[in-house]
Design an enzyme around this catalytic site. Structure first.
Site, PDB file in Angstrom:
ATOM      1  N   ASP A   1     -26.116 -20.451   4.110  1.00 52.65           N
ATOM      2  CA  ASP A   1     -26.555 -19.663   4.672  1.00 52.65           C
ATOM      3  C   ASP A   1     -27.147 -18.295   3.878  1.00 52.65           C
ATOM      4  OD1 ASP A   1     -23.846 -20.266   5.702  1.00 52.65           O
ATOM      5  OD2 ASP A   1     -22.343 -18.779   5.144  1.00 52.65           O
TER       6      ASP A   1
ATOM      7  N   LYS B   1     -23.820 -15.705  11.706  1.00 51.64           N
ATOM      8  CA  LYS B   1     -22.488 -15.638  11.216  1.00 51.64           C
ATOM      9  C   LYS B   1     -22.555 -13.992  11.315  1.00 51.64           C
ATOM     10  CE  LYS B   1     -20.286 -16.747   6.814  1.00 51.64           C
ATOM     11  NZ  LYS B   1     -20.366 -17.373   5.535  1.00 51.64           N
TER      12      LYS B   1
ATOM     13  N   LYS C   1     -20.756 -18.265  14.608  1.00 47.26           N
ATOM     14  CA  LYS C   1     -19.428 -18.419  12.965  1.00 47.26           C
ATOM     15  C   LYS C   1     -18.638 -16.427  12.489  1.00 47.26           C
ATOM     16  CE  LYS C   1     -18.501 -19.701   8.261  1.00 47.26           C
ATOM     17  NZ  LYS C   1     -19.502 -19.998   6.924  1.00 47.26           N
TER      18      LYS C   1
END
Length: 312
Positions: free
Chosen positions: A149, A212, A248
């Site tokens: 991430d 995300k 996400k």
């Protein structure tokens, strides 16, 4: 995992043309939240689907090898075996999608999962300046992380420095090697829906495999209107390039009910292809506990006492 998104050349013209109709987005979000939620065995089935999309996460400053180990065991067996057996789901391989930890804990998680013969991926998240961050990514990949991430530089997005932002994300993408890259947009700090869309598009152009909403630690986390803007960008990018990018939402998703709304949103906006851990993840640390409570209720018609369900 799905085919990688190779990214594309930065198309500033496409980005400059973006305009998002705020009222239409809010109306659509309201409509999705007003949808009927499935009941009884259908609800239980959807909740198990949600479990398989969870990135079970611990990002505490005081994480230890033992609580990371416990998290890994919970990820492998997220719902009590006896409950799954009553639903005839005990041998269907119901696990969470991944375990997510800070770079310094990747090796602990990787070793715990390996010792348990599990092929669950380890994801790693961190928030530091670019050079340090690239170093962290190298360390996480070396420790066995299969997913990384990364957080965009919000200032670049807010000031419209799209080329600099594109270059930065490309650097992360190269440093990730074979590990899949999830790019965090920190949506609460981007100001407008138009900016959220532009940042989403740019992150995909730069080769992100997932986009995300947030780290889960900001004041504003995943909201349905922002999600609609992001998944529309995913859809447009897919129609233009043929590459599917994952989505996400993270932060503030705590109840089984909310998980069902998220699945509905994905099904309605992107279709069934996206309803799988390869293209959809729920970033959550406390969500699993509520889902397991609801499944316990479905099986036994009563709610469990707090101590009856093993914690992550």
């Amino acid at each position: 995992m799905s085919d990688r998104n190779p990214g594309m050349k930065l198309d500033l013209e496409w980005i400059s043309k973006v305009r998002v109709n705020t009222q239409a987005v809010l109306k659509r979000a309201q409509h999705i939240q007003g949808q009927k939620i499935p009941k009884k065995q259908w609800q239980a089935a959807w909740l198990l689907k949600a479990v398989t999309c969870i990135d079970l996460t611990t990002l505490a400053g005081d994480d230890t090898p033992s609580n990371v180990h416990r998290l890994c065991l919970k990820a492998i067996q997220p719902v009590r075996y006896d409950l799954l057996k009553k639903m005839d789901m005990h041998n269907k391989g119901v696990t969470t999608a991944a375990v997510c930890v800070y770079p310094s804990r990747v090796a602990d998680a990787f070793n715990s999962l390996k010792a348990a013969n599990s092929s669950l991926p380890v994801a790693s998240a961190g928030q530091t300046p670019l050079e340090t961050r690239l170093q962290e990514v190298r360390m996480a990949v070396a420790g066995g992380a299969a997913e990384i991430d990364v957080v965009i530089n919000r200032t670049l997005a807010l000031t419209g420095q799209w080329e600099a932002m594109y270059d930065e994300i490309r650097q992360f993408r190269e440093t990730c090697g074979d590990a899949h890259m999830k790019t965090i947009l920190a949506i609460g700090e981007l100001g407008t829906f138009t900016n959220v869309y532009k940042a989403s598009l740019l992150a995909m152009m730069a080769g992100s495999d997932f986009i995300k909403t947030s780290t889960g630690k900001e004041t504003v986390n995943a909201t349905y209107p922002v999600a609609i803007v992001m998944v529309r960008a995913i859809r447009d990018y897919y129609l233009f390039t043929g590459h599917k990018v994952g989505f996400k939402p993270a932060g503030g998703i705590r109840t089984a009910q909310e998980a069902l709304v998220w699945l509905t949103l994905i099904k309605e906006e992107l279709g069934n292809d996206w309803l799988c851990p390869v293209l959809f993840r729920l970033g959550a640390s406390s969500l699993l506990a509520d889902i397991e409570r609801q499944i316990y209720h479905h099986v036994t018609s009563q709610y469990p006492a707090y101590h009856e369900l093993p914690m992550a």
